[in-house]
Design a protein around this motif. Structure first.
Motif, PDB file in Angstrom:
ATOM      1  N   LEU A  41       1.686   1.734   0.316  1.00 60.40           N
ATOM      2  CA  LEU A  41       1.169   2.256  -0.929  1.00 60.40           C
ATOM      3  C   LEU A  41      -0.305   2.127  -0.947  1.00 60.40           C
ATOM      4  O   LEU A  41      -0.878   1.351  -0.061  1.00 60.40           O
ATOM      5  CB  LEU A  41       1.866   1.028  -2.147  1.00 60.40           C
ATOM      6  CG  LEU A  41       1.820  -0.190  -2.183  1.00 60.40           C
ATOM      7  CD1 LEU A  41       0.532  -0.813  -2.615  1.00 60.40           C
ATOM      8  CD2 LEU A  41       2.980  -0.761  -2.489  1.00 60.40           C
ATOM      9  N   GLY A  42      -0.880   2.685  -1.912  1.00 56.54           N
ATOM     10  CA  GLY A  42      -2.301   2.668  -1.927  1.00 56.54           C
ATOM     11  C   GLY A  42      -2.812   3.584  -2.785  1.00 56.54           C
ATOM     12  O   GLY A  42      -2.230   4.264  -3.858  1.00 56.54           O
ATOM     13  N   ALA A  43      -3.962   4.368  -2.339  1.00 54.51           N
ATOM     14  CA  ALA A  43      -4.693   5.318  -3.262  1.00 54.51           C
ATOM     15  C   ALA A  43      -5.443   6.177  -1.791  1.00 54.51           C
ATOM     16  O   ALA A  43      -5.904   5.765  -0.915  1.00 54.51           O
ATOM     17  CB  ALA A  43      -5.571   4.842  -4.023  1.00 54.51           C
ATOM     18  N   VAL A  44      -5.277   7.553  -2.408  1.00 58.74           N
ATOM     19  CA  VAL A  44      -5.964   8.418  -1.318  1.00 58.74           C
ATOM     20  C   VAL A  44      -6.829   9.553  -2.119  1.00 58.74           C
ATOM     21  O   VAL A  44      -6.611   9.565  -3.480  1.00 58.74           O
ATOM     22  CB  VAL A  44      -5.066   9.176  -0.523  1.00 58.74           C
ATOM     23  CG1 VAL A  44      -4.502   8.261   0.296  1.00 58.74           C
ATOM     24  CG2 VAL A  44      -4.102  10.105  -1.604  1.00 58.74           C
ATOM     25  N   ASN A  45      -7.821  10.063  -1.614  1.00 63.58           N
ATOM     26  CA  ASN A  45      -8.478  11.625  -2.258  1.00 63.58           C
ATOM     27  C   ASN A  45      -8.094  12.667  -1.845  1.00 63.58           C
ATOM     28  O   ASN A  45      -8.891  13.504  -1.868  1.00 63.58           O
ATOM     29  CB  ASN A  45     -10.143  11.133  -2.454  1.00 63.58           C
ATOM     30  CG  ASN A  45     -10.644  10.793  -1.241  1.00 63.58           C
ATOM     31  OD1 ASN A  45     -10.126  11.098  -0.106  1.00 63.58           O
ATOM     32  ND2 ASN A  45     -12.118  10.526  -1.194  1.00 63.58           N
ATOM     33  N   PRO A 111      -9.519   3.927  -2.349  1.00 66.48           N
ATOM     34  CA  PRO A 111     -10.248   3.060  -1.481  1.00 66.48           C
ATOM     35  C   PRO A 111      -9.348   2.343  -0.405  1.00 66.48           C
ATOM     36  O   PRO A 111     -10.078   1.820   0.370  1.00 66.48           O
ATOM     37  CB  PRO A 111     -10.734   2.189  -2.620  1.00 66.48           C
ATOM     38  CG  PRO A 111      -9.628   2.074  -3.555  1.00 66.48           C
ATOM     39  CD  PRO A 111      -9.060   3.446  -3.473  1.00 66.48           C
ATOM     40  N   THR A 112      -8.059   2.135  -0.488  1.00 64.71           N
ATOM     41  CA  THR A 112      -7.388   1.510   0.460  1.00 64.71           C
ATOM     42  C   THR A 112      -5.812   1.838   0.637  1.00 64.71           C
ATOM     43  O   THR A 112      -5.452   2.407  -0.364  1.00 64.71           O
ATOM     44  CB  THR A 112      -7.200  -0.006   0.217  1.00 64.71           C
ATOM     45  OG1 THR A 112      -6.989  -0.906   1.115  1.00 64.71           O
ATOM     46  CG2 THR A 112      -6.570  -0.730  -1.295  1.00 64.71           C
ATOM     47  N   LEU A 113      -5.260   1.605   1.609  1.00 66.69           N
ATOM     48  CA  LEU A 113      -3.828   1.964   1.857  1.00 66.69           C
ATOM     49  C   LEU A 113      -3.190   0.805   2.620  1.00 66.69           C
ATOM     50  O   LEU A 113      -3.882   0.334   3.612  1.00 66.69           O
ATOM     51  CB  LEU A 113      -3.535   3.402   2.602  1.00 66.69           C
ATOM     52  CG  LEU A 113      -2.216   3.821   2.871  1.00 66.69           C
ATOM     53  CD1 LEU A 113      -1.460   4.165   1.556  1.00 66.69           C
ATOM     54  CD2 LEU A 113      -2.091   4.918   3.763  1.00 66.69           C
ATOM     55  N   GLU A 114      -2.084   0.260   1.912  1.00 63.85           N
ATOM     56  CA  GLU A 114      -1.505  -0.921   2.693  1.00 63.85           C
ATOM     57  C   GLU A 114      -0.033  -0.541   3.189  1.00 63.85           C
ATOM     58  O   GLU A 114       0.742  -0.084   2.329  1.00 63.85           O
ATOM     59  CB  GLU A 114      -1.459  -2.011   1.644  1.00 63.85           C
ATOM     60  CG  GLU A 114      -2.569  -2.435   0.837  1.00 63.85           C
ATOM     61  CD  GLU A 114      -2.627  -3.147  -0.439  1.00 63.85           C
ATOM     62  OE1 GLU A 114      -3.643  -3.584  -0.767  1.00 63.85           O
ATOM     63  OE2 GLU A 114      -1.374  -3.207  -0.954  1.00 63.85           O
ATOM     64  N   VAL A 115       0.204  -1.038   4.232  1.00 61.81           N
ATOM     65  CA  VAL A 115       1.213  -0.441   5.085  1.00 61.81           C
ATOM     66  C   VAL A 115       1.891  -1.545   5.823  1.00 61.81           C
ATOM     67  O   VAL A 115       1.324  -2.487   6.367  1.00 61.81           O
ATOM     68  CB  VAL A 115       1.083   0.572   6.117  1.00 61.81           C
ATOM     69  CG1 VAL A 115       2.432   1.100   6.789  1.00 61.81           C
ATOM     70  CG2 VAL A 115       0.511   1.906   5.405  1.00 61.81           C
ATOM     71  N   TRP A 116       3.266  -1.715   5.563  1.00 60.73           N
ATOM     72  CA  TRP A 116       4.121  -2.675   6.274  1.00 60.73           C
ATOM     73  C   TRP A 116       4.659  -1.995   7.514  1.00 60.73           C
ATOM     74  O   TRP A 116       5.512  -1.048   7.130  1.00 60.73           O
ATOM     75  CB  TRP A 116       5.130  -3.352   5.403  1.00 60.73           C
ATOM     76  CG  TRP A 116       4.885  -4.531   4.453  1.00 60.73           C
ATOM     77  CD1 TRP A 116       4.533  -4.448   3.334  1.00 60.73           C
ATOM     78  CD2 TRP A 116       4.630  -5.880   5.346  1.00 60.73           C
ATOM     79  NE1 TRP A 116       4.358  -5.844   2.892  1.00 60.73           N
ATOM     80  CE2 TRP A 116       4.321  -6.656   4.038  1.00 60.73           C
ATOM     81  CE3 TRP A 116       4.691  -6.512   6.182  1.00 60.73           C
ATOM     82  CZ2 TRP A 116       3.858  -7.878   4.172  1.00 60.73           C
ATOM     83  CZ3 TRP A 116       4.304  -7.802   6.523  1.00 60.73           C
ATOM     84  CH2 TRP A 116       3.846  -8.613   5.431  1.00 60.73           C
ATOM     85  N   LEU A 117       4.581  -2.344   8.621  1.00 61.17           N
ATOM     86  CA  LEU A 117       5.308  -1.774   9.882  1.00 61.17           C
ATOM     87  C   LEU A 117       6.146  -2.915  10.360  1.00 61.17           C
ATOM     88  O   LEU A 117       5.808  -4.234  10.574  1.00 61.17           O
ATOM     89  CB  LEU A 117       4.040  -1.563  10.620  1.00 61.17           C
ATOM     90  CG  LEU A 117       4.409  -0.761  11.798  1.00 61.17           C
ATOM     91  CD1 LEU A 117       4.709   0.775  11.447  1.00 61.17           C
ATOM     92  CD2 LEU A 117       3.386  -0.548  12.890  1.00 61.17           C
TER      93      LEU A 117
END
Length: 143
Positions: A41-45, A111-117
């Motif tokens: 989850l996070g945000a993108v442009n 500004p950020t994207l957090e991913v669980w791998l």
């Protein structure tokens, strides 16, 4: 990109301006990861997403240039022709709270994207399947 190993899982943080898929693929190759599941989850442009048209067996690509929330990112990492390959779908929330989603090609983090791998021990390879026109997982067992 920053990362932290938490037992078997890895928490990844993609930084402002990074291309998500390109950055992830480079890291996966360096870490020799042949199979993993992921959520994020996070945000993108900006985003490049596709819709698989089964009538034509072609992906219909769409480019989005706007600020959006990544409300869902799910997928896996496998090997395709010996190289890491990301297969993920993404749900994106727009300012008016409408949603759009599809097959993920790329995201521009802002500004950020957090991913669980969650890496696994056995690599999974993909091979081209004429019947659907896609590279699909090759698994050793059948039911």
């Amino acid at each position: 990109m920053q990362y932290l190993r938490q037992g078997e899982r890895v928490q990844l943080r993609f930084m402002d301006g990074e291309p998500f898929v390109a950055t992830l693929l480079k890291w996966l190759a360096a870490e020799h990861i042949g199979y993993a599941t992921m959520t994020g989850l996070g945000a993108v442009n900006g985003a490049a997403i596709s819709y698989l048209n089964m009538d034509t067996k072609q992906y219909e690509a769409h480019q989005l240039k706007e600020q959006m929330e990544v409300v869902s990112l799910v997928g896996n990492v496998t090997l395709r022709e010996g190289q890491p390959f990301v297969h993920a779908h993404v749900g994106l929330g727009r300012r008016d709270l409408s949603l759009i989603g599809g097959h993920l090609n790329e995201l521009s983090v802002h500004p950020t994207l957090e991913v669980w791998l969650m890496p696994e021990t056995t690599a999974v390879h993909r091979a081209f399947d004429e019947s659907c026109g896609m590279f699909v997982m090759q698994l050793p067992n059948e039911a």
